[in-house]
Design an enzyme around this catalytic site. Structure first.
Site, PDB file in Angstrom:
ATOM      1  N   HIS A  57       0.299  -0.920   0.037  1.00  0.00           N
ATOM      2  CA  HIS A  57      -0.098  -0.616   0.373  1.00  0.00           C
ATOM      3  C   HIS A  57       0.995   0.959  -0.237  1.00  0.00           C
ATOM      4  O   HIS A  57       0.428   2.470   0.141  1.00  0.00           O
ATOM      5  CB  HIS A  57      -0.730   0.064   0.717  1.00  0.00           C
ATOM      6  CG  HIS A  57      -2.163  -1.087   1.031  1.00  0.00           C
ATOM      7  ND1 HIS A  57      -3.501  -0.439   0.759  1.00  0.00           N
ATOM      8  CD2 HIS A  57      -2.270  -2.558   0.915  1.00  0.00           C
ATOM      9  CE1 HIS A  57      -4.069  -2.124   0.392  1.00  0.00           C
ATOM     10  NE2 HIS A  57      -3.402  -2.627   0.905  1.00  0.00           N
TER      11      HIS A  57
ATOM     12  N   ASP B   6       2.855   1.925  -2.889  1.00  0.00           N
ATOM     13  CA  ASP B   6       2.667   2.666  -4.175  1.00  0.00           C
ATOM     14  C   ASP B   6       1.920   4.122  -4.555  1.00  0.00           C
ATOM     15  O   ASP B   6       2.395   5.045  -4.864  1.00  0.00           O
ATOM     16  CB  ASP B   6       2.561   1.554  -5.500  1.00  0.00           C
ATOM     17  CG  ASP B   6       0.903   1.033  -5.258  1.00  0.00           C
ATOM     18  OD1 ASP B   6       0.532   1.016  -4.397  1.00  0.00           O
ATOM     19  OD2 ASP B   6       1.087   0.526  -6.279  1.00  0.00           O
TER      20      ASP B   6
ATOM     21  N   GLY C 100      -7.832 -13.332  -9.148  1.00  0.00           N
ATOM     22  CA  GLY C 100      -8.793 -12.575  -7.617  1.00  0.00           C
ATOM     23  C   GLY C 100      -7.720 -13.258  -6.314  1.00  0.00           C
ATOM     24  O   GLY C 100      -8.106 -12.569  -5.029  1.00  0.00           O
ATOM     25  N   ALA C 101      -6.590 -13.762  -6.570  1.00  0.00           N
ATOM     26  CA  ALA C 101      -5.923 -14.713  -5.523  1.00  0.00           C
ATOM     27  C   ALA C 101      -4.584 -13.101  -5.103  1.00  0.00           C
ATOM     28  O   ALA C 101      -3.898 -13.131  -3.922  1.00  0.00           O
ATOM     29  CB  ALA C 101      -5.275 -15.322  -5.983  1.00  0.00           C
ATOM     30  N   GLY C 102      -4.737 -12.212  -5.781  1.00  0.00           N
ATOM     31  CA  GLY C 102      -3.908 -10.734  -5.120  1.00  0.00           C
ATOM     32  C   GLY C 102      -2.611 -11.341  -5.886  1.00  0.00           C
ATOM     33  O   GLY C 102      -1.693 -10.273  -5.452  1.00  0.00           O
TER      34      GLY C 102
ATOM     35  N   SER D 100      -3.391 -10.902 -11.712  1.00  0.00           N
ATOM     36  CA  SER D 100      -3.622 -11.571 -13.269  1.00  0.00           C
ATOM     37  C   SER D 100      -3.422 -10.491 -14.342  1.00  0.00           C
ATOM     38  O   SER D 100      -4.090 -10.456 -15.207  1.00  0.00           O
ATOM     39  CB  SER D 100      -5.375 -12.740 -12.487  1.00  0.00           C
ATOM     40  OG  SER D 100      -6.458 -11.963 -12.444  1.00  0.00           O
TER      41      SER D 100
ATOM     42  N   ASP E  52       1.812  -3.115  -9.123  1.00  0.00           N
ATOM     43  CA  ASP E  52       1.587  -4.383  -9.975  1.00  0.00           C
ATOM     44  C   ASP E  52       2.072  -4.590 -11.608  1.00  0.00           C
ATOM     45  O   ASP E  52       2.836  -5.408 -12.356  1.00  0.00           O
ATOM     46  CB  ASP E  52       0.051  -4.862 -10.337  1.00  0.00           C
ATOM     47  CG  ASP E  52      -0.605  -4.793  -8.391  1.00  0.00           C
ATOM     48  OD1 ASP E  52       0.514  -4.855  -7.620  1.00  0.00           O
ATOM     49  OD2 ASP E  52      -1.607  -4.878  -8.274  1.00  0.00           O
TER      50      ASP E  52
HETATM   51  C1  GLA Z   1      -3.244  -4.059  -5.085  1.00  0.00           C
HETATM   52  C2  GLA Z   1      -2.630  -2.344  -6.078  1.00  0.00           C
HETATM   53  C3  GLA Z   1      -1.164  -2.074  -6.157  1.00  0.00           C
HETATM   54  C4  GLA Z   1      -0.895  -1.973  -4.363  1.00  0.00           C
HETATM   55  C5  GLA Z   1      -1.118  -2.823  -3.579  1.00  0.00           C
HETATM   56  C6  GLA Z   1      -0.946  -2.970  -2.473  1.00  0.00           C
HETATM   57  O1  GLA Z   1      -2.355  -4.693  -5.635  1.00  0.00           O
HETATM   58  O2  GLA Z   1      -3.302  -2.616  -7.404  1.00  0.00           O
HETATM   59  O3  GLA Z   1      -1.463  -0.928  -6.471  1.00  0.00           O
HETATM   60  O4  GLA Z   1      -1.522  -0.793  -4.201  1.00  0.00           O
HETATM   61  O5  GLA Z   1      -2.960  -3.608  -4.210  1.00  0.00           O
HETATM   62  O6  GLA Z   1      -0.062  -2.979  -1.868  1.00  0.00           O
END
Ligand code: GLA
Length: 378
Positions: free
Chosen positions: A35, A37, A120-122, A125, A170
């Site tokens: 968080h 970025d 959707g797993a973070g 994708s 990302d």
């Molecule tokens: C998601 C957002 C990123 C970043 C993260 C938390 O992946 O797409 O830009 O803010 O959450 O670090």
């Protein structure tokens, strides 16, 4: 495991012709810097060996015909009048829209898309789909690959076309990573540094199997609270506040939530810088401790963890082969990341799965990930 031959064969049977290119763009796991970025701060993600692939062939007109192998669905859009609708093709349309908005003149193509980045797993994708799409257009439309610009335009697609207010991490990780390295990034200047992973350590991604979408979630609320924190300190972004400055003035912040959010961002930025020092020094023990501290901060100050994430992180930390573990990505569900002794990673995987199952009643999926290259033409 995916390979470009399977994809080429699928293309041939679908479009009755050979593809001209196969492009790929990876998902990512964030090692540390969560968080930060969207606060102009520092991040240290790593592109993983799970990616989105597109096999494609240019068309004579300005249409994009795309078949999703995984969903068994087709989508068509016309480049000179892209219209918003719903569904997976919005990521591709959004990138086309952003590229055209930046002055690129685009040529249509037929494509087959597939991938093995869990949705959707973070693990980003959606960023992988965006960067693979940008790569596809770079091929058919004959423009040079500018990783940072493509990351920025993909982020614009996600923010303004798809409507998810994400930061730049990302897309940059998917666009600009180097094999064998994590990607240190200053999200204000977009300066990057490729940081080699220390020897003897494996990166394990621990999927809790719980999911929570970003759209409409608490993500935007966290962003607003961080902006309020920056206003309190009279700076452009929380990146401009040092840990010492924060400590000196934290008691003046009226809103407790804003104070906690700011504490997370400011200490997390410092942890990323410390993590870079530890990586350069090959000090895996310190790196692991920074992971653990990051999790505590995300859990208690930013408050974006979840019961399942806490359980899987604690299950990992309980293993002697684990240097450190933390939730990764936006939070509220999805994955954690652990640094593990490479020679003990199999036993680690089994022990964490068993302990997590016992504590949560859920099945984890664990991926031991290799640091991979950013978007490429295969
Ligand atoms: C998601 C957002 C990123 C970043 C993260 C938390 O992946 O797409 O830009 O803010 O959450 O670090």
């Amino acid at each position: 495991m995916l390979n470009s031959h399977t994809l080429q064969r699928s293309f041939e049977s679908h479009f009755n012709a050979k593809p001209q290119w196969v492009v790929r763009a990876p998902g990512r796991v964030n090692l540390i810097g969560e968080h930060t970025d969207y606060n102009d701060g520092y991040v240290l993600p790593m592109a993983i060996d799970h990616a989105i692939w597109i096999a494609l062939r240019p068309r004579e007109d300005d249409q994009v015909h795309i078949h999703s192998l995984d969903l068994g669905q087709d989508s068509v859009f016309i480049l000179n009048r892209i219209e918003k609708s719903e569904g997976w093709a919005e990521y591709l349309k959004g990138v086309a829209w952003a590229l055209q908005g930046a002055g690129y003149s685009l040529r249509g193509w037929n494509g087959i898309i597939t991938g093995d980045v869990p949705r959707g797993a973070g693990l980003s994708s959606s960023a992988a789909v965006e960067l693979a799409t940008a790569r596809a257009f770079a091929c058919t439309s004959g423009f040079d690959w500018d990783a940072k610009l493509m990351a920025r335009l993909s982020q614009k697609a996600e923010n303004q076309w798809v409507g998810v207010n994400c930061g730049i991490m990302d897309q940059m990780a998917s666009a600009a990573s180097q094999a064998g390295h994590a990607l240190f990034m200053d999200c204000r200047t977009l300066d990057i540094q490729h940081a080699p992973l220390p020897q003897g350590v494996a990166v394990a991604v621990l999927d809790t199997s719980t999911r929570r979408g970003l759209v409409g979630s608490a993500y935007n609320e966290r962003r607003e609270q961080c902006e309020a924190g920056a206003r309190f300190f009279g700076v452009k972004a929380l990146r401009d506040v040092s840990v010492a400055e924060f400590k000196a003035r934290q008691h003046e912040i009226q809103d407790e939530a804003v104070c906690k959010r700011a504490r997370h961002i400011i200490t997390e930025n410092q942890r990323v810088l410390d993590a870079m020092d530890a990586m350069h020094a090959g000090d895996i023990a310190t790196l692991g401790q920074l992971f653990n501290a990051s999790h505590v901060s995300l859990r208690d100050d930013l408050e974006v963890s979840s019961t399942a994430l806490d359980q899987i992180v604690e299950s990992a930390q309980a293993q002697s082969a684990c240097y450190g573990a933390r939730m990764t990505g936006a939070g509220f569900g999805g994955c954690a990341v652990a640094l593990v002794r490479a020679d003990a990673v199999e036993a680690f995987t089994q022990a964490v799965s068993a302990e997590y199952r016992q504590r949560s009643g859920l099945e984890a999926t664990i991926y031991v990930c290799q640091p991979s290259a950013g978007a490429s033409v295969e």
